[in-house]
Design a protein around this motif. Structure first.
Motif: not given
Length: 238
Positions: A123-138
């Motif tokens: 509802e308009g508050r800041i939302a951030k998305v964590i990718l967990e980059t250690s599990y991902l390739d570029d």
């Protein structure tokens, strides 16, 4: 390297108070650190939100929390219910974990739908998305960043700090290059000294998730006072 004052650096820090084993006295100590150093916010466990809001009242430190943490595999309905409760308890920001398996599988529509539902629930508050980059390739990091933008989130974030790896300068740069200027980047996990913090900011991060706020800001204060750096600490994830 960036030349930020202690106050400017504090304004980038979300002080993480997320370890599952913390007892109330530990939480109190960390909340007091956040207030003492004037960080932007604390990121607390969902069950600690209401308490943190009350304890930090009048300090100017915002209270955020995590959603679908740390694995991201809860249903979208569960994530949005978590957001609703977090807002009711007084949280002003939410950091959700992406469905990592969906992202790795290439289920892009499902990833975007999950993100968008959390953003709408905020509802308009800041939302951030964590990718967990250690599990991902570029390629997955770049795609996850773009899906974060498509879902309407304000930030894309590197890591939970609990996934076996933390932020890297290279990944922050990649995330910054993968989204437009309206989306910001948060570096989290392993940001435990001033040198690392400034390197992440130079790479494009505008927010830092760390449990080492006192160390980082203490080093910045020492430099401002002409005492020189107080010494770097181990870059272990929080």
């Amino acid at each position: 390297m960036s030349n930020l004052s202690e106050r400017e650096l504090a304004a980038t820090i979300d002080h993480a108070i997320l370890k599952p084993e913390l007892v109330r006295a530990d939480v109190d100590a960390e909340l007091d650190i956040a207030a003492e150093w004037g960080v932007f916010s604390v990121c607390v466990r969902p069950s600690d939100i209401a308490y943190a809001v009350k304890r930090l009242d009048g300090t100017g430190v915002a209270v955020g929390t995590v959603i679908g943490f740390p694995h991201g595999t809860t249903s979208t309905a569960a994530k949005t219910a978590e957001v609703a409760q977090a807002l009711a308890d007084g949280a002003s920001e939410v950091d959700m974990v992406v469905n990592i398996g969906f992202l790795r599988s290439g289920f892009d529509d499902a990833v975007v739908d999950d993100i968008r539902a959390v953003v709408n629930a905020a509802e308009g508050r800041i939302a951030k998305v964590i990718l967990e980059t250690s599990y991902l390739d570029d390629d997955q990091i770049a795609r996850g960043s773009r899906l974060t933008e498509a879902g309407g989130a304000a930030f894309v974030k590197t890591s939970t700090g609990f996934g076996g790896g933390g932020a890297s300068v290279e990944h922050v740069r990649l995330m910054r290059a993968s989204v437009g200027p309206a989306v910001q980047v948060k570096a989290s996990g392993g940001v435990r000294n001033l040198t690392t913090a400034l390197a992440m900011i130079d790479a494009g991060a505008t927010r830092l998730g760390t449990s080492a706020a006192a160390t980082i800001l203490g080093e910045a204060r020492a430099i401002e006072r002409g005492d020189g750096p107080t010494g770097a600490t181990d870059a272990a994830s929080y």
